[in-house]
Design a protein around this motif. Structure first.
Motif, PDB file in Angstrom:
ATOM      1  N   ASP A   1      27.399  35.746 -28.418  1.00  0.00           N
ATOM      2  CA  ASP A   1      27.635  36.451 -29.685  1.00  0.00           C
ATOM      3  C   ASP A   1      28.258  37.812 -29.395  1.00  0.00           C
TER       4      ASP A   1
ATOM      5  N   ASP B   1      30.904  34.468 -32.760  1.00  0.00           N
ATOM      6  CA  ASP B   1      30.115  33.636 -31.840  1.00  0.00           C
ATOM      7  C   ASP B   1      31.091  32.717 -31.114  1.00  0.00           C
TER       8      ASP B   1
ATOM      9  N   HIS C   1      32.926  31.523 -39.634  1.00  0.00           N
ATOM     10  CA  HIS C   1      31.620  32.141 -39.409  1.00  0.00           C
ATOM     11  C   HIS C   1      30.721  31.922 -40.619  1.00  0.00           C
TER      12      HIS C   1
ATOM     13  N   SER D   1      24.186  35.601 -37.047  1.00  0.00           N
ATOM     14  CA  SER D   1      24.769  34.442 -36.349  1.00  0.00           C
ATOM     15  C   SER D   1      23.923  33.206 -36.624  1.00  0.00           C
TER      16      SER D   1
END
Length: 711
Positions: A509, A528, A596, A639
């Motif tokens: 990340d 990520d 994302h 994340s």
């Protein structure tokens, strides 16, 4: 047949007689045949506390005895049977005679060297002796310590003992071992002298004919004597047998420990299959050696079972196993067909060995046996060629390691042709300190020695490589600490907190928080990369460097993602999800997304269009969203490591629980703590951003801005 186990050891009779006799005298003189009226004279033996070898003359014949209908005992074992027409056999030792297999002295030729070449089956030995043992002396008979292959012992027609199982038509025999049988007291009169007819019914299996020695029946003389003296002889003989094959348990323990060590190394380096091949092969050899020790020292393992397991099954598997060990050691992938070819070759070798070793002697004809031996020879030549090809290729590719292996492989290849070499007159057995070492054993010891040296060498190189890798990981950790922002970032009008916890030592990340003092805006980039570990960490460093350099020329989120996408194209599996947003001084947010997870605005996930990750397609289109961040609004960027957390029961944390924590107003640190307690599986990165309440001073400017944004 396992050459080193087929014969036992002989008698050190002169030494035993000297040690055992307290008062002994042996006097053999020919009696008057007319006085006795017997078919042949009895040998007179006077015994004290001693044991005397029965060298002869013995009467001998091939075939089996008919059964006496009255006594239901073999007729040829009866004391009154006339054996004068039988052959005469003398078992007297010749100076320097040595067993060609076990290496012990005192060996005499069997019946195949006495006019019965190629004969297998039953045969009989008889001797008439007159024993003067003295009052109160208990006698015992020690069977021949070297014999092919099983026998029953009779005293005056009475069965006194046996070596082997005679319950079936074809006896089940073991490898020759010293045996002792008590003899019954003589009947009749007060005289201590007695005439006894000692008879042996001997069975030899057809497989014994292929041994490189003069096999058949007695290969050493039986011993008669006082029970204690006979027991001492038996003890000496068994000690000699143990010493002769002492290498078997030693080999089993050494190879077993090395095999377990190799298998343990496989747990530390799962990517290298050579440890599994080495461990499995060495354990196979260890089991084979333990089985051999039980076969030569105890009656628990039959000779036929040991022959099938050692000479047929394990021999073929070990030969193919060494091919795979060195192929895996040198990391050779081609030719791809070689491992698959080993399967039928090993099966054909098993079948041809079983036929050529006379296991199916009574079913298969001699031409078939000869053809099977030719097939076995051909398969062994092919496997030897495989071994030499692998080693020569290893020399060309790796140099030193290949040269170290070459002598051991050449010796191992030669050892697989031991029978053929012995037929040509080459020596294949050595007897240092009266311990038998055969060519196959010597080759295996050399192979294992080479393997041990190479394993130590590979271990040293692996430790050195791991140290370098650990240094690389440490340096990558330091790089990540430098390139990632502090957990608390001060920006006028905004409260920002971040938390980053990699699943491994180096995470995949990344995020960057870049303020622009000239206009009061703020650029946040979070993402990520695909994968974990050091490779992912290096890709993170690449992306962070690209973000910093691109941000110097533009603060546009869409332009930034397009630049990062171009940077990742053509780097194989270098892919990453990424989210970039620009927050102006008056709260206007421009957000661009490349696959994302959407951020949470005031506890609710934002609605966003989907888009491909970075590095997938040249000229990819990324979704863009614009909105206004009002005073006290809270934005959370996280994340997928939060939702993918898994507890020991395998239950996922899930997006719903993440949203509940966000709605409860948990800080970035509290969110990361909750995930770690539940069970972290992936990297965790969290950014929380709250617009300050004093932004209400610019409320008068909000409506024109909303109108411009169409909100």
């Amino acid at each position: 047949m396992r050459a080193c186990r087929c014969l036992s050891v002989t008698l050190l009779l002169p030494v035993v007689v000297i040690l055992c006799c307290v008062s002994s005298r042996a006097d053999a003189q020919q009696s008057d045949p007319n006085a006795s009226g017997l078919p042949h004279p009895a040998e007179r033996i006077v015994l004290g506390r001693s044991a005397v070898p029965l060298y002869g003359p013995w009467k001998f014949t091939v075939g089996d005895s008919p059964i006496d209908p009255v006594t239901h005992q073999p007729l040829w074992a009866q004391s009154g049977f006339d054996d004068s027409h039988w052959e005469t056999v003398d078992l007297t030792l010749k100076s320097g005679a040595q067993n060609p297999i076990s290496g012990v002295s005192g060996n005499v030729p069997g019946w195949t060297a006495r006019g019965h070449a190629g004969y297998w089956g039953y045969a009989w030995y008889r001797i008439r002796i007159e024993v003067d043992s003295g009052p109160g002396v208990h006698l015992a008979l020690a069977g021949p310590s070297q014999v092919d292959d099983a026998y029953q012992a009779f005293d005056n027609g009475r069965l006194v003992g046996a070596f082997g199982d005679f319950s079936s038509r074809k006896p089940i025999n073991n490898y020759a071992q010293p045996m002792m049988f008590p003899l019954p007291q003589a009947v009749g009169g007060s005289s201590t002298a007695s005439t006894r007819v000692i008879s042996f019914r001997v069975w030899m299996q057809p497989q014994t004919l292929i041994q490189p020695s003069e096999v058949g029946g007695f290969e050493s003389a039986p011993v008669i004597g006082e029970a204690a003296a006979d027991a001492a002889v038996h003890h000496v003989l068994f000690d000699e047998l143990v010493r002769a094959y002492l290498w078997l348990p030693i080999e089993a323990m050494v190879f077993g420990l090395l095999g377990l060590l190799a298998l343990s190394l496989a747990f530390f380096d799962r990517s290298d299959r050579v440890y599994l091949w080495i461990g499995g092969l060495l354990l196979m050899i260890s089991i084979d050696s333990f089985s051999g020790a039980f076969a030569v020292w105890t009656p628990s393992v039959s000779a036929l079972y040991d022959q099938v397991s050692h000479e047929v099954v394990l021999f073929s598997l070990q030969y193919a196993g060494w091919v795979m060990v060195w192929r895996a050691w040198f990391r050779q992938r081609r030719p791809l067909w070689m491992p698959w070819a080993l399967i039928p070759l090993a099966l054909v070798l098993m079948l041809s060995c079983a036929l050529s070793e006379n296991i199916f002697f009574t079913v298969v004809s001699n031409p078939v046996v000869a053809a099977a031996h030719a097939v076995s020879l051909l398969v062994r030549l092919v496997l030897s060629a495989f071994l030499l090809y692998i080693v020569v290729k290893g020399i060309r590719e790796q140099g030193l390691e290949g040269w170290l292996v070459l002598p051991a492989v050449l010796l191992a290849a030669a050892a697989e042709f031991t029978h053929e070499l012995q037929t040509l007159g080459w020596r294949a057995n050595w007897f240092p300190f009266h311990v038998q070492i055969t060519l196959p054993v010597a080759s295996q010891l050399l192979l294992v020695l080479v393997l041990a040296v190479l394993l130590v060498r590979r271990l040293i190189l692996s430790i050195r490589s791991q140290r370098l890798m650990a240094l690389d990981v440490k340096q990558a950790q330091e790089v990540q600490r430098v390139i990632l922002p502090e957990s608390h970032t001060t920006v006028p009008g905004l409260a920002i907190e971040s938390e980053y916890r990699p699943a491994l030592q180096v995470g995949g990340d990344f995020f960057q928080i870049i303020p622009y003092p000239n206009d009061g805006s703020l650029l946040i980039v979070a993402g990520d990369v695909a994968g974990k570990g050091l490779q992912a960490g290096m890709l993170v460093a690449l992306l962070v460097g690209a973000i910093r350099s691109t941000a110097e020329t533009t603060s546009d989120p869409l332009g930034l993602l397009q630049a990062l996408n171009r940077r990742l194209l053509g780097r194989n599996d270098a892919h990453a999800t990424c989210l970039a947003l620009n927050i102006s001084a008056d709260g206007v947010v421009t957000l661009a997304n490349a696959g994302h997870l959407p951020p949470y605005l005031n506890g609710e996930p934002m609605a966003m269009e989907g888009a491909l990750p970075l590095g997938m397609v040249d000229g990819a289109e990324f979704s863009v969203t614009r909105f206004l961040l009002q005073p006290n609004d809270r934005l959370v960027i996280a994340s997928d490591g939060l939702a993918e957390a898994r507890n020991p029961e395998g239950q996922l944390f899930g997006f719903d629980r993440v949203q509940e924590l966000v709605q409860e107003g948990k800080t970035a640190t509290e969110l990361a703590d909750a995930i770690q307690v539940f069970g972290q599986e992936d990297d965790i990165s969290v950014i929380t951003l709250t617009r300050a309440a004093d932004a209400a001073a610019r409320v008068s400017q909000i409506e024109p801005i909303e109108a411009a944004l169409g909100l």
